[in-house]
Design an enzyme around this catalytic site. Structure first.
Site, PDB file in Angstrom:
ATOM      1  N   ASP A   8       0.850  -1.192   0.000  1.00 19.16           N
ATOM      2  CA  ASP A   8       0.000   0.000   0.000  1.00 19.16           C
ATOM      3  C   ASP A   8       0.886   1.242   0.000  1.00 19.16           C
ATOM      4  OD1 ASP A   8      -2.023  -1.803   0.165  1.00 19.16           O
ATOM      5  OD2 ASP A   8      -2.739  -1.206   2.153  1.00 19.16           O
ATOM      6  N   ASP A 129     -15.570  -3.842  -0.989  1.00 17.57           N
ATOM      7  CA  ASP A 129     -15.155  -3.473   0.368  1.00 17.57           C
ATOM      8  C   ASP A 129     -16.416  -3.243   1.182  1.00 17.57           C
ATOM      9  OD1 ASP A 129     -12.459  -3.373  -0.610  1.00 17.57           O
ATOM     10  OD2 ASP A 129     -12.926  -1.419  -1.459  1.00 17.57           O
TER      11      ASP A 129
END
Length: 241
Positions: A8, A129
């Site tokens: 990330d 998500d």
């Protein structure tokens, strides 16, 4: 079952967030390329790269870092974060990524999803998500009323090659994967599912491995690897056993 390290990227560094909160970051590598090199040495077979700034801004930000990872190690990359237009998807694939991950755009515009799935067959992963079973979008900042399973079925109908399911409440916590919800999604569609969010121990890898027969083809692991809860080599070994 693939064990996929997460890389990330926020402000040019490799970080992990807690439940997706940009203000709750831990920096693990000053350079995402160094993170990639580390995981290659541990046996990485695939990378999951997320442009966190891109997810918030709605456009790719860290192109230079992505190119360096794609070209530097010979390991396939799937990239997510801010890919909300045809141009962004095209450019990401041109950078050298194997697959692109779309989330917000897949929820907001099914015609867009159908179009990119047809044009880039086998290259489109949809990130679902969820918070309390409901889809969240725009870098997890906005909740919707749509059930995650409903979106999963839409994605299958529209031609997505794979679904990446993340339980937001588990992400970055190491409290364990939401096995029940992952199974619910995987059992309801015929396309593969990648699990994400909450991996804390090798037991989570073992539990997910049992879902391979239900369509779970991989798991993304972040904080547990970065904090040393177990090694990538050991996780790969468990997933393959």
């Amino acid at each position: 079952m693939l064990v996929i390290p997460a890389i990330d990227i926020k402000d040019g560094r490799c970080v992990r967030l807690y439940q997706g909160e940009m203000a709750k970051e831990t920096v693990y590598f000053e350079s995402p390329v160094e993170a990639a090199r580390h995981w290659v040495e541990e046996g990485a077979e695939f990378f999951h790269v997320v442009d966190l700034n891109g997810a918030i801004e709605g456009r790719p930000v860290h192109k230079q870092e992505v190119v360096a990872i794609c070209l530097g190690f010979g390991v396939p990359v799937q990239l997510g974060g801010g890919l909300r237009s045809m141009e962004a998807v095209e450019e990401a694939l041109a950078l050298g990524v194997e697959r692109v991950v779309v989330g917000t755009a897949a929820y907001e515009d099914r015609n867009f999803l159908r179009t990119i799935c047809k044009r880039f067959s086998g290259k489109i992963v949809v990130a679902i998500d969820a918070r309390d079973g409901r889809v969240a979008i725009k870098g997890w900042k906005e909740d919707t009323s749509m059930d995650a399973l409903e979106l999963a079925r839409h994605c299958e109908e529209d031609g997505a090659s794979c679904i990446l399911y993340t339980d937001i409440s588990r992400d970055g916590t190491r409290l364990g994967v939401n096995i029940e919800e992952t199974l619910r999604i995987a059992s309801s569609v015929s396309i593969p599912v990648i699990a994400s969010g909450g991996v804390g121990s090798l037991d989570d890898i073992r539990r997910l491995r049992e879902l391979e027969k239900n369509g779970v083809e991989g798991v993304i692991v972040g904080r547990a690897l970065y904090s040393g809860a177990f090694t990538l080599r050991d996780a790969i070994s468990v997933a393959a056993s």
